[in-house]
Design a protein around this motif. Sequence first.
Motif, PDB file in Angstrom:
ATOM      1  N   LEU A  47     -11.888 -39.177  30.640  1.00  0.00           N
ATOM      2  CA  LEU A  47     -11.536 -39.068  29.238  1.00  0.00           C
ATOM      3  C   LEU A  47     -10.215 -38.415  28.880  1.00  0.00           C
ATOM      4  O   LEU A  47     -10.217 -37.265  29.234  1.00  0.00           O
ATOM      5  CB  LEU A  47     -12.593 -38.684  28.442  1.00  0.00           C
ATOM      6  N   VAL A  48      -9.059 -39.143  28.507  1.00  0.00           N
ATOM      7  CA  VAL A  48      -7.781 -38.547  28.584  1.00  0.00           C
ATOM      8  C   VAL A  48      -7.237 -38.965  27.285  1.00  0.00           C
ATOM      9  O   VAL A  48      -7.386 -40.326  26.820  1.00  0.00           O
ATOM     10  CB  VAL A  48      -7.013 -38.955  29.685  1.00  0.00           C
ATOM     11  N   PHE A  49      -6.641 -38.101  26.423  1.00  0.00           N
ATOM     12  CA  PHE A  49      -5.765 -38.496  25.206  1.00  0.00           C
ATOM     13  C   PHE A  49      -4.403 -38.516  25.587  1.00  0.00           C
ATOM     14  O   PHE A  49      -3.633 -37.321  25.853  1.00  0.00           O
ATOM     15  CB  PHE A  49      -5.995 -37.419  24.163  1.00  0.00           C
ATOM     16  N   THR A  50      -3.674 -39.518  25.731  1.00  0.00           N
ATOM     17  CA  THR A  50      -2.233 -39.878  26.289  1.00  0.00           C
ATOM     18  C   THR A  50      -1.633 -40.953  25.780  1.00  0.00           C
ATOM     19  O   THR A  50      -1.702 -41.478  24.763  1.00  0.00           O
ATOM     20  CB  THR A  50      -2.519 -40.084  27.622  1.00  0.00           C
ATOM     21  N   HIS A  51      -0.407 -41.229  26.292  1.00  0.00           N
ATOM     22  CA  HIS A  51       0.433 -42.328  26.057  1.00  0.00           C
ATOM     23  C   HIS A  51       0.330 -42.988  27.351  1.00  0.00           C
ATOM     24  O   HIS A  51       0.902 -43.053  28.255  1.00  0.00           O
ATOM     25  CB  HIS A  51       1.934 -41.854  25.778  1.00  0.00           C
ATOM     26  N   PRO A  52      -0.416 -44.042  27.408  1.00  0.00           N
ATOM     27  CA  PRO A  52      -0.876 -45.018  28.869  1.00  0.00           C
ATOM     28  C   PRO A  52       0.373 -45.696  29.322  1.00  0.00           C
ATOM     29  O   PRO A  52       0.399 -45.405  30.703  1.00  0.00           O
ATOM     30  CB  PRO A  52      -1.870 -45.841  28.011  1.00  0.00           C
ATOM     31  N   PHE A  53       1.132 -46.296  28.699  1.00  0.00           N
ATOM     32  CA  PHE A  53       2.129 -47.051  29.254  1.00  0.00           C
ATOM     33  C   PHE A  53       3.129 -46.319  29.869  1.00  0.00           C
ATOM     34  O   PHE A  53       3.657 -46.342  31.083  1.00  0.00           O
ATOM     35  CB  PHE A  53       2.797 -48.048  28.368  1.00  0.00           C
ATOM     36  N   GLU A  54       3.445 -45.195  29.350  1.00  0.00           N
ATOM     37  CA  GLU A  54       4.389 -44.192  29.693  1.00  0.00           C
ATOM     38  C   GLU A  54       3.979 -43.188  30.851  1.00  0.00           C
ATOM     39  O   GLU A  54       4.568 -42.158  31.334  1.00  0.00           O
ATOM     40  CB  GLU A  54       5.134 -43.298  28.615  1.00  0.00           C
ATOM     41  N   GLY A  55       2.727 -43.197  31.005  1.00  0.00           N
ATOM     42  CA  GLY A  55       1.902 -42.118  31.797  1.00  0.00           C
ATOM     43  C   GLY A  55       2.006 -40.726  31.217  1.00  0.00           C
ATOM     44  O   GLY A  55       1.813 -39.838  32.038  1.00  0.00           O
ATOM     45  N   GLY A  56       2.189 -40.575  29.858  1.00  0.00           N
ATOM     46  CA  GLY A  56       2.178 -39.280  29.350  1.00  0.00           C
ATOM     47  C   GLY A  56       3.001 -39.292  28.263  1.00  0.00           C
ATOM     48  O   GLY A  56       3.913 -40.085  27.862  1.00  0.00           O
ATOM     49  N   PRO A  57       3.352 -38.059  27.511  1.00  0.00           N
ATOM     50  CA  PRO A  57       2.648 -36.699  28.244  1.00  0.00           C
ATOM     51  C   PRO A  57       1.011 -36.887  27.654  1.00  0.00           C
ATOM     52  O   PRO A  57       0.614 -37.522  26.609  1.00  0.00           O
ATOM     53  CB  PRO A  57       3.282 -35.753  27.166  1.00  0.00           C
ATOM     54  N   VAL A  58       0.467 -36.155  28.367  1.00  0.00           N
ATOM     55  CA  VAL A  58      -1.015 -35.929  28.071  1.00  0.00           C
ATOM     56  C   VAL A  58      -1.100 -34.875  26.795  1.00  0.00           C
ATOM     57  O   VAL A  58      -0.848 -33.824  26.887  1.00  0.00           O
ATOM     58  CB  VAL A  58      -1.977 -35.513  29.085  1.00  0.00           C
ATOM     59  N   MET A  59      -2.022 -35.182  26.002  1.00  0.00           N
ATOM     60  CA  MET A  59      -2.509 -34.179  24.836  1.00  0.00           C
ATOM     61  C   MET A  59      -3.592 -33.381  25.133  1.00  0.00           C
ATOM     62  O   MET A  59      -4.668 -33.964  25.890  1.00  0.00           O
ATOM     63  CB  MET A  59      -2.595 -34.930  23.522  1.00  0.00           C
ATOM     64  N   GLU A  60      -3.826 -32.215  24.648  1.00  0.00           N
ATOM     65  CA  GLU A  60      -4.793 -31.534  24.764  1.00  0.00           C
ATOM     66  C   GLU A  60      -6.065 -32.039  24.028  1.00  0.00           C
ATOM     67  O   GLU A  60      -6.073 -32.221  22.950  1.00  0.00           O
ATOM     68  CB  GLU A  60      -4.790 -30.198  24.258  1.00  0.00           C
ATOM     69  N   ASP A  88      -2.196 -32.716  33.912  1.00  0.00           N
ATOM     70  CA  ASP A  88      -0.801 -32.218  33.596  1.00  0.00           C
ATOM     71  C   ASP A  88      -0.938 -30.861  32.658  1.00  0.00           C
ATOM     72  O   ASP A  88      -0.212 -30.818  31.973  1.00  0.00           O
ATOM     73  CB  ASP A  88      -0.073 -33.211  32.819  1.00  0.00           C
ATOM     74  N   GLY A  89      -1.703 -30.071  32.976  1.00  0.00           N
ATOM     75  CA  GLY A  89      -2.106 -28.654  32.563  1.00  0.00           C
ATOM     76  C   GLY A  89      -2.515 -28.638  31.250  1.00  0.00           C
ATOM     77  O   GLY A  89      -2.565 -27.641  30.657  1.00  0.00           O
ATOM     78  N   VAL A  90      -3.028 -29.694  30.805  1.00  0.00           N
ATOM     79  CA  VAL A  90      -4.008 -29.795  29.426  1.00  0.00           C
ATOM     80  C   VAL A  90      -5.384 -30.403  29.787  1.00  0.00           C
ATOM     81  O   VAL A  90      -5.694 -30.967  31.079  1.00  0.00           O
ATOM     82  CB  VAL A  90      -3.169 -30.493  28.234  1.00  0.00           C
ATOM     83  N   ILE A 186      -2.222 -49.268  30.840  1.00  0.00           N
ATOM     84  CA  ILE A 186      -2.318 -48.016  31.673  1.00  0.00           C
ATOM     85  C   ILE A 186      -1.232 -48.414  32.809  1.00  0.00           C
ATOM     86  O   ILE A 186      -1.902 -49.081  33.708  1.00  0.00           O
ATOM     87  CB  ILE A 186      -3.590 -47.557  32.081  1.00  0.00           C
ATOM     88  N   ASN A 187      -0.109 -47.824  32.674  1.00  0.00           N
ATOM     89  CA  ASN A 187       1.036 -48.332  33.619  1.00  0.00           C
ATOM     90  C   ASN A 187       1.210 -47.151  34.633  1.00  0.00           C
ATOM     91  O   ASN A 187       1.317 -46.021  34.468  1.00  0.00           O
ATOM     92  CB  ASN A 187       2.102 -48.412  32.671  1.00  0.00           C
ATOM     93  N   ASP A 188       1.200 -47.588  35.981  1.00  0.00           N
ATOM     94  CA  ASP A 188       1.355 -46.701  36.897  1.00  0.00           C
ATOM     95  C   ASP A 188       2.905 -46.313  37.276  1.00  0.00           C
ATOM     96  O   ASP A 188       2.987 -45.610  38.278  1.00  0.00           O
ATOM     97  CB  ASP A 188       0.837 -47.134  38.148  1.00  0.00           C
ATOM     98  N   GLY A 189       3.954 -46.797  36.397  1.00  0.00           N
ATOM     99  CA  GLY A 189       5.112 -46.880  36.714  1.00  0.00           C
ATOM    100  C   GLY A 189       5.935 -47.761  37.340  1.00  0.00           C
ATOM    101  O   GLY A 189       6.957 -47.878  37.211  1.00  0.00           O
ATOM    102  N   ALA A 190       4.885 -48.850  37.780  1.00  0.00           N
ATOM    103  CA  ALA A 190       5.549 -49.923  38.423  1.00  0.00           C
ATOM    104  C   ALA A 190       6.262 -51.021  37.406  1.00  0.00           C
ATOM    105  O   ALA A 190       7.015 -51.670  37.849  1.00  0.00           O
ATOM    106  CB  ALA A 190       4.375 -50.871  39.062  1.00  0.00           C
ATOM    107  N   ILE A 191       5.793 -51.010  36.303  1.00  0.00           N
ATOM    108  CA  ILE A 191       6.476 -51.896  35.329  1.00  0.00           C
ATOM    109  C   ILE A 191       7.429 -51.224  34.532  1.00  0.00           C
ATOM    110  O   ILE A 191       7.177 -49.990  33.780  1.00  0.00           O
ATOM    111  CB  ILE A 191       5.295 -52.526  34.155  1.00  0.00           C
ATOM    112  N   LYS A 192       8.532 -51.578  34.607  1.00  0.00           N
ATOM    113  CA  LYS A 192       9.879 -50.988  33.758  1.00  0.00           C
ATOM    114  C   LYS A 192      10.360 -51.745  32.592  1.00  0.00           C
ATOM    115  O   LYS A 192      10.396 -52.875  32.727  1.00  0.00           O
ATOM    116  CB  LYS A 192      11.036 -51.049  34.681  1.00  0.00           C
ATOM    117  N   PRO A 193       9.879 -51.381  31.222  1.00  0.00           N
ATOM    118  CA  PRO A 193      10.228 -52.155  30.147  1.00  0.00           C
ATOM    119  C   PRO A 193      11.629 -52.158  29.954  1.00  0.00           C
ATOM    120  O   PRO A 193      12.613 -51.202  30.317  1.00  0.00           O
ATOM    121  CB  PRO A 193       9.584 -51.368  28.871  1.00  0.00           C
ATOM    122  N   PRO A 194      12.103 -53.400  29.555  1.00  0.00           N
ATOM    123  CA  PRO A 194      13.824 -53.704  29.152  1.00  0.00           C
ATOM    124  C   PRO A 194      14.084 -52.630  27.921  1.00  0.00           C
ATOM    125  O   PRO A 194      15.143 -52.217  28.171  1.00  0.00           O
ATOM    126  CB  PRO A 194      13.560 -55.080  28.540  1.00  0.00           C
TER     127      PRO A 194
END
Length: 258
Positions: A47-60, A88-90, A186-194
Motif C-alpha cells: 500500500l503506497v500513496f504515490t504517482h505511479p507512472f513517474e515512480g514518485g514522489p511517494v507521499m506520507e 523513499d523515506g516516507v 505503474i511505470n518502472d522507468g522503461a516507458i518514456k512519455p513524449p
Amino acid sequence: MPCLPSRPFVLAAMLLVAAAGPSAAHFQEIIPSADVLPEGGKVALDLVFTHPFEGGPVMEMARPVEVGVLTAGAITVLTDRLVEAPRDGVMSWTLEHELAEPGASVFYVTPQPYWEPAEGKFIVHYAKVIVDSFASGEGWDAMVGLPVEIRPLTRPTGLWTGNVFTGVVTKAGQPVPFAEIEVELINDGAIKPPNDAYITQVITADANGTFTYAMPVSGWWGFAALMEGDSPMTAPDGTTVPVEEGALIWVHTNPAVR
C-alpha cells in the motif's frame, strides 16, 4: 531602448507558469504479489500513496482507517496485520493474507485523509484490487460497499495486454454520470512519455457512469474516478476546504507470448 522587466517580476511569472502546468496525479496503490493464484496460497499486498507512472514522489501515508478483504460475501478486516514498510523515506504499508479456498477476493483500503496544500484540498482515495484464488473466475464483480467504488464489468484478473477494461463509477451504490477517470500505469522507468500529456490518461464515463479503456502495455493499471466529497473538511490553517474522493481499482495485464 525597451525597458526590461525586473528580475523579481520574471521569477514571479515563472512561478505562475509552473503553477499553471499539469499537476501529477495522486494514486492510492494496493498492489498484490499476483492477480491470480493458480494454486491458492499466500498473497502479499503493498500500500503506497504515490504517482505511479513517474515512480514518485511517494507521499506520507498515515496508518489506514481500514484495510480488509471481501471473500464469498463476507468481509474480513485486516487492519491489524499492517506492517510498516517505508519507501523513499516516507511511510507506506504492507500485509500478507492466506487464500485457502477458490474464488475472487476483493482487497480494499480506506486511507486517512491526505492534506494536499498545493491543491488546497484533502484527498481520500478508496482503492481496491481483486485476487483470484485457484484461477476460479468467480466472484470478481462483488462490491465492497465503499462510499465511492468502481464496479468492474470486465473480469479484472487474467487480462492480456491490449484487452479493454470496462467499469461503472458509483457513489453510494448509484452510477455517477459523466464521472472523470484518471488512468496510470505503474511505470518502472522503461516507458518514456513524449511529453507530460502522456503521463496520466483521462477519460469520461457516459451518462450511465460506464467507461472503457484499452491497456496498451503490460503491468498494473490504476483507474481513479475522482469526485468532490459531500462534506468539506478543515484545513490546518482553520479554513474550510473541499475533499477529493477517489474510487480506484487496479488491474493487471500480461503479454501474449507464443
